[in-house]
Each structure stands twice: as structure tokens, then as C-alpha cells.
Design a protein around this motif. Structure first.
Motif, PDB file in Angstrom:
ATOM      1  N   GLU A  73     -53.635 -80.727   2.483  1.00 41.71           N
ATOM      2  CA  GLU A  73     -52.950 -81.959   2.109  1.00 41.71           C
ATOM      3  C   GLU A  73     -51.636 -82.148   2.860  1.00 41.71           C
ATOM      4  O   GLU A  73     -50.964 -83.160   2.697  1.00 41.71           O
ATOM      5  N   GLY A  74     -51.256 -81.144   3.652  1.00 41.23           N
ATOM      6  CA  GLY A  74     -50.039 -81.247   4.443  1.00 41.23           C
ATOM      7  C   GLY A  74     -48.874 -80.440   3.924  1.00 41.23           C
ATOM      8  O   GLY A  74     -47.755 -80.569   4.432  1.00 41.23           O
ATOM      9  N   ALA A  75     -49.105 -79.603   2.910  1.00 37.64           N
ATOM     10  CA  ALA A  75     -48.014 -78.829   2.328  1.00 37.64           C
ATOM     11  C   ALA A  75     -47.578 -77.689   3.233  1.00 37.64           C
ATOM     12  O   ALA A  75     -48.390 -77.097   3.944  1.00 37.64           O
ATOM     13  N   ASN A  76     -46.277 -77.399   3.182  1.00 38.75           N
ATOM     14  CA  ASN A  76     -45.726 -76.217   3.833  1.00 38.75           C
ATOM     15  C   ASN A  76     -45.847 -75.071   2.837  1.00 38.75           C
ATOM     16  O   ASN A  76     -45.224 -75.081   1.779  1.00 38.75           O
ATOM     17  N   VAL A  77     -46.672 -74.052   3.158  1.00 38.74           N
ATOM     18  CA  VAL A  77     -47.024 -73.001   2.207  1.00 38.74           C
ATOM     19  C   VAL A  77     -46.558 -71.640   2.706  1.00 38.74           C
ATOM     20  O   VAL A  77     -46.715 -71.310   3.883  1.00 38.74           O
ATOM     21  N   ILE A  78     -45.995 -70.857   1.798  1.00 42.26           N
ATOM     22  CA  ILE A  78     -45.690 -69.455   2.068  1.00 42.26           C
ATOM     23  C   ILE A  78     -46.529 -68.609   1.115  1.00 42.26           C
ATOM     24  O   ILE A  78     -46.565 -68.888  -0.087  1.00 42.26           O
ATOM     25  N   VAL A  79     -47.194 -67.594   1.651  1.00 46.62           N
ATOM     26  CA  VAL A  79     -48.011 -66.689   0.845  1.00 46.62           C
ATOM     27  C   VAL A  79     -47.411 -65.292   0.905  1.00 46.62           C
ATOM     28  O   VAL A  79     -47.159 -64.759   1.995  1.00 46.62           O
ATOM     29  N   LEU A  80     -47.188 -64.698  -0.258  1.00 42.72           N
ATOM     30  CA  LEU A  80     -46.670 -63.334  -0.328  1.00 42.72           C
ATOM     31  C   LEU A  80     -47.767 -62.395  -0.806  1.00 42.72           C
ATOM     32  O   LEU A  80     -48.445 -62.675  -1.794  1.00 42.72           O
ATOM     33  N   GLU A  81     -47.920 -61.278  -0.126  1.00 41.72           N
ATOM     34  CA  GLU A  81     -48.902 -60.256  -0.499  1.00 41.72           C
ATOM     35  C   GLU A  81     -48.208 -58.898  -0.478  1.00 41.72           C
ATOM     36  O   GLU A  81     -47.693 -58.480   0.552  1.00 41.72           O
ATOM     37  N   LYS A  82     -48.204 -58.208  -1.623  1.00 45.21           N
ATOM     38  CA  LYS A  82     -47.451 -56.955  -1.687  1.00 45.21           C
ATOM     39  C   LYS A  82     -48.135 -55.799  -0.954  1.00 45.21           C
ATOM     40  O   LYS A  82     -47.481 -54.838  -0.559  1.00 45.21           O
ATOM     41  N   MET A  83     -49.452 -55.910  -0.725  1.00 48.37           N
ATOM     42  CA  MET A  83     -50.171 -54.847  -0.033  1.00 48.37           C
ATOM     43  C   MET A  83     -50.047 -55.013   1.485  1.00 48.37           C
ATOM     44  O   MET A  83     -49.679 -56.079   1.977  1.00 48.37           O
ATOM     45  N   PRO A  84     -50.389 -53.971   2.248  1.00 45.51           N
ATOM     46  CA  PRO A  84     -50.267 -54.056   3.713  1.00 45.51           C
ATOM     47  C   PRO A  84     -51.276 -54.990   4.362  1.00 45.51           C
ATOM     48  O   PRO A  84     -51.091 -55.413   5.499  1.00 45.51           O
ATOM     49  N   ILE A  85     -52.357 -55.300   3.662  1.00 47.81           N
ATOM     50  CA  ILE A  85     -53.390 -56.175   4.213  1.00 47.81           C
ATOM     51  C   ILE A  85     -53.755 -57.232   3.183  1.00 47.81           C
ATOM     52  O   ILE A  85     -53.528 -57.067   1.988  1.00 47.81           O
ATOM     53  N   VAL A  86     -54.352 -58.320   3.657  1.00 45.97           N
ATOM     54  CA  VAL A  86     -54.803 -59.365   2.740  1.00 45.97           C
ATOM     55  C   VAL A  86     -56.216 -59.028   2.250  1.00 45.97           C
ATOM     56  O   VAL A  86     -56.865 -58.120   2.750  1.00 45.97           O
ATOM     57  N   GLY A  87     -56.679 -59.782   1.286  1.00 42.89           N
ATOM     58  CA  GLY A  87     -58.058 -59.618   0.808  1.00 42.89           C
ATOM     59  C   GLY A  87     -58.163 -59.197  -0.636  1.00 42.89           C
ATOM     60  O   GLY A  87     -59.054 -59.646  -1.355  1.00 42.89           O
ATOM     61  N   GLY A  88     -57.255 -58.304  -1.081  1.00 41.94           N
ATOM     62  CA  GLY A  88     -57.299 -57.855  -2.467  1.00 41.94           C
ATOM     63  C   GLY A  88     -58.671 -57.356  -2.886  1.00 41.94           C
ATOM     64  O   GLY A  88     -59.424 -56.797  -2.082  1.00 41.94           O
ATOM     65  N   ASN A  89     -59.009 -57.585  -4.150  1.00 39.77           N
ATOM     66  CA  ASN A  89     -60.324 -57.179  -4.641  1.00 39.77           C
ATOM     67  C   ASN A  89     -61.452 -58.008  -4.052  1.00 39.77           C
ATOM     68  O   ASN A  89     -62.601 -57.575  -4.042  1.00 39.77           O
TER      69      ASN A  89
END
Length: 473
Positions: free
Chosen positions: A49-65
Motif C-alpha cells: 500500500e506504500g507504507a514505510n515499514v521497519i521489521v525487527l527480528e531478535k534472532m540472527p536469521i528470519v523465518g522463526g517457526n
């Protein structure tokens, strides 16, 4: 799709602002906490939709479970089902989900899930995901579990597709960055979050919309047993970051929790290894036998029932038994061979010898099961789906026992994915999706419904977070 150009937050494009000598401050339209399937789906949907997004992930890699999920994504009325001749409906999907959750589920959330899961499959396909294969998981009346061709592991594939999409869209995804608090003003509206970067330095992101997508708390043994003491000492299938931090933080700010004692064990986890053997193995025809070589349960009953049945056997363990025909039908099994978790032999009798089981007993068990397959009826345990005989050597066995797998409880949300307070009112600007929430799965989650949940509600949360920010301008 029409793009929205931020006005008040235009300065955010310069990234960080410094306030005197204090901690670094930044601006974003939407902040997503957690980079598993739900978080990445929310981020991508908001960015669409055009939003400026920041994603925080506490682990060293993305994906989680999500990266560990192997079974598939449940959806009804898809073109894949139609092409393969599987007759399904949203109504039947809804009924199966409510029944599987012992009708403890929030009906409105389940209705939304079952109606929109089909769109989630199509949305993933639009970004290059392969959802062409359709299998069945326990508790489903028909084949509705979508996964890559040949039954390959679905979670890592979806995580890879969403990560690639986020990169292509230049979404700011930060690993080893952890939210430490949510900032809420005197009127009860979100104004930002505080966080720590990979060096432990504190900073603030100012935003009017936060999406919590941090997963459940299965890896937090203390939190698990505080709600369900009988699970003390149980291993978990979850990654080590599934510790419930966001639930605790949100609750501190008045968020309501629901179904926290509803904690699911997965029945087929390799002892001491913590490796989950996907339910799709049973769905494709594997059987469970105890250390005496006998079947003891309908393998396609819900996870809680099968877990209890295994715990009632000698040493609380069982063997998942299958043949080469099943292995060839499900690419996801190859990982277990690579990890050397499988005992194999050319015949059932030879396998029994390796397992320390009386040969005649195991041969009789497999023979009786195969007779049931031929007759189209499991006279012993009334298993409803009998996809194949176990007759093509080599034969394989994996020792399994239950482990903590999914926390059905979490933050209470409405159909807009807004987090509710204890008075049932939405906390302005706070959204949540996936296993961090409660209410979708009730007392027991059906296999294949987690991925449907995280993608469907991740998209809903991302879109509504954007809409909230837009309305506030």
C-alpha cells in the motif's frame, strides 16, 4: 495498486534522527516485530500500500517457526483442490477447525480464517510460491493442505519467498534487533517502540502502528509450566526465540490474554533431538506402532489425542513406520534420512529385528493394516483415510515421543487483528498476528492451520496497520 505517499512521516526516509545526546530516534509508518511468516506477510502487505515499514527480528536469521513447518497450508475451494477433484467448502473447513479446537475457538476469527485462506494461497503464489501439492492432515475431512510439488517442506519455502519479496521491496528487516517496550500515550494510543540493536544499544522508533508477530512461548519452559504444570520437562519443537516476550510486554500495557493454558504437544518428535516429524507422513499413510510392534491408535486423530496415546505406551514412545512408496510420495521425508534419524531394513521382519520387536508381531500388524487398505476400511481403529499399503521395501521406522509444539493462547484480537484490552476495547495502533495471538485455534490446533493463520492474519494486520496510520494523518 495505488501507492500512498506519507506526509507527516516523509522525513522518515532520511532514516534516523538524533535528539541531543540521547538514544537514536527513528520514524516509520508501520513497525513489525518478528520476521517469521506472520511478520513478513504483514510487512509485505503494508508495503504493497506504500507504507514505510521497519521489521525487527531478535534472532540472527528470519523465518522463526515458519521455517520449521513442513506439513502445509490449509485452504478450501482452491484451484488446486478443484483440479485434483477434492470437494471441499469453507463451511466444512470451518466445521473441522471448530471441532478440532473443541469449539473453544472464537467463531468470528475462524470464519475469517476459513474464508480468506484461499486468498492467502493465491497471494503467496503471486510472489512465486509453489503450493501445487494437496495432502491431508489430521482432523481434516478432505485433502486441503497445500504445499510444494511432491510434498516438499512448505515452511522454509514460504519463509524464503517472503524474505526474497521483502528484499525486493526494500523493506528494512533488521535481525538481532529486539523490541524492549511499546510506547503508549496517555490516551492509550501507540506512539512507538523502544528496541536494542545487535550491539545492545537502545533506540526508539516513533510510529502510530505496531504489529506484533513474535510467535508463541513454547520455548519458554517457565512460562509453559506456569499455565500447564504437567508439561514440566517436555522438550519443544520450537526455535529458541519462541519465548513469549511480546505477550508479556503487551500484557503490561493492559492487553487481554486468552486461552493461555491451551498448549499443544506434537505427537511425533524424535526423542533427545527435538526434531518434529511432519504430520504429513501419517497423512500419506504411515502407521504408529509401540515397542511391542502393535498399532494402538487411529493415526489421524487430533494431535492431543495421539500424543496422549503415545504417552500411554511403554516408555512413552512409539515408532512411525512407513515404506519406500511413502518416502517417494513425500519429499519432506528426505530430511530425516539426511539427519540419520531413520532405522531401515529391506523387509518388515528385518526391521523388527533391528528395533528389538518380535518379527511375527510386526509382520502381523503391517499385514492387518494392508488388508484394511485393500478393503477400504480400518476395522481396528477406524482410520478414515487409507492412502496406501505398506508393502514396498525398504521399510523405515523413526522413534517418536510428544513435545511442546504450539501455544494456542496469546493476545486477544478482533477480526481487524487489533489487540484488545481487558475491557474488550482495541488498543489504538496495536495489531497482532500468528501464534502470539489466541482465539483462532481454541483447545487444539489442526495441522495445516498455523500457516493459514499466520499468512491470513499477517496480511490483515499489515493492511489495517497501514489504514490506521493513513487515517491518523
Amino acid at each position: 495498486m495505488k501507492k500512498w505517499i506519507p506526509t507527516v512521516l516523509a522525513a522518515a526516509m532520511a532514516l534516523s534522527l538524533l535528539s541531543g545526546c540521547g538514544a537514536k530516534k527513528e520514524l516509520a509508518d508501520v513497525v513489525v516485530v518478528g520476521a517469521g511468516g506472520a511478520g513478513l506477510a504483514a510487512a509485505v502487505r503494508a508495503q504493497e500500500e506504500g507504507a514505510n515499514v521497519i521489521v525487527l527480528e531478535k534472532m540472527p536469521i528470519v523465518g522463526g517457526n515458519t521455517a520449521r513447518a513442513t506439513g502445509g497450508l490449509n485452504a478450501a475451494g482452491t484451484k488446486q483442490q478443484i483440479d485434483k477433484g477434492f470437494k471441499d467448502s469453507v463451511k466444512l473447513f470451518y466445521e473441522d477447525t471448530m471441532k478440532g479446537g473443541y469449539k473453544k475457538n472464537n467463531p468470528e476469527l475462524v470464519k475469517l480464517l476459513t474464508e480468506q485462506a484461499k486468498d492467502s494461497v493465491e497471494w503467496l503464489e503471486n510472489y512465486g510460491a509453489d503450493m501445487s501439492d494437496v495432502g491431508r492432515m489430521a482432523g481434516a475431512s478432505v485433502n486441503r493442505t497445500h504445499r510444494p510439488a511432491g510434498g516438499a517442506a512448505v515452511g522454509s519455502h514460504i519463509a524464503m519467498v517472503l524474505e526474497k519479496t521483502a528484499k525486493e521491496k526494500n523493506i528494512d528487516v533488521r535481525t538481532r534487533h529486539q523490541m524492549t517496550d511499546i510506547l503508549i500515550d496517555k490516551d492509550g494510543a501507540v506512539t512507538g517502540i523502544t528496541a536494542k540493536d545487535k550491539e545492545g544499544k537502545e533506540y526508539t522508533i516513533q510510529t502510530k502502528a505496531v504489529v506484533l508477530a513474535t510467535g508463541g512461548f513454547s520455548a519458554n519452559q517457565e512460562m509453559v509450566i506456569s499455565y500447564k504444570p504437567e508439561l514440566k520437562g517436555f522438550a519443544t519443537t520450537n526455535h529458541p526465540g519462541a519465548t513469549g516476550d511480546a505477550i508479556t510486554i503487551a500484557e503490561k500495557h493492559g492487553a487481554a490474554l486468552i486461552d493461555m493454558a491451551e498448549i499443544q504437544t506434537h505427537p511425533t518428535v524424535v526423542p533427545e533431538k527435538g526434531v518434529m516429524v511432519t504430520e504429513a507422513v501419517r497423512g500419506n499413510g504411515a502407521i504408529l506402532v509401540n515397542k511391542s510392534g502393535e498399532r494402538f491408535v487411529n493415526e489421524l486423530l487430533t494431535r492431543d489425542v495421539v500424543s496422549k496415546a503415545i504417552l500411554g505406551q511403554q516408555d512413552g514412545r512409539a515408532y512411525l513406520l512407513f515404506d519406500k512408496g511413502l518416502r517417494d510420495s513425500l519429499k519432506a521425508t528426505e530430511e530425516y534420512f539426511k539427519m540419520q534419524l531413520v532405522t531401515e531394513a529391506e523387509s518388515v521382519e528385518a526391521l523388527a529385528e533391528k528395533l528389538g520387536i518380535e518379527k511375527a508381531v510386526l509382520a502381523n500388524t503391517v499385514g492387518n493394516y494392508n488388508k484394511g487398505v485393500k478393503a477400504g476400511k480400518d476395522g481396528q481403529f477406524q482410520r478414515p483415510d487409507l492412502p496406501r499399503e505398506l508393502k514396498d521395501g525398504p521399510f523405515y521406522a523413526i522413534e517418536v515421543t510428544p513435545a511442546v509444539h504450539h501455544t494456542m493462547g496469546g493476545l486477544k484480537i478482533n477480526t481487524d487483528a487489533e489487540v484488545l484490552n481487558k475491557d474488550g476495547q482495541a488498543i489504538k495502533g496495536l495489531y497482532a498476528a500468528g501464534e502470539v495471538t489466541g482465539g483462532v485455534h481454541g483447545g487444539n490446533r489442526l495441522g495445516g492451520n498455523a500457516l493459514a493463520d499466520i499468512i491470513t492474519f499477517g496480511k490483515i494486520a499489515g493492511l489495517n496497520a497501514f489504514n490506521h496510520v493513513k487515517a491518523e494523518q
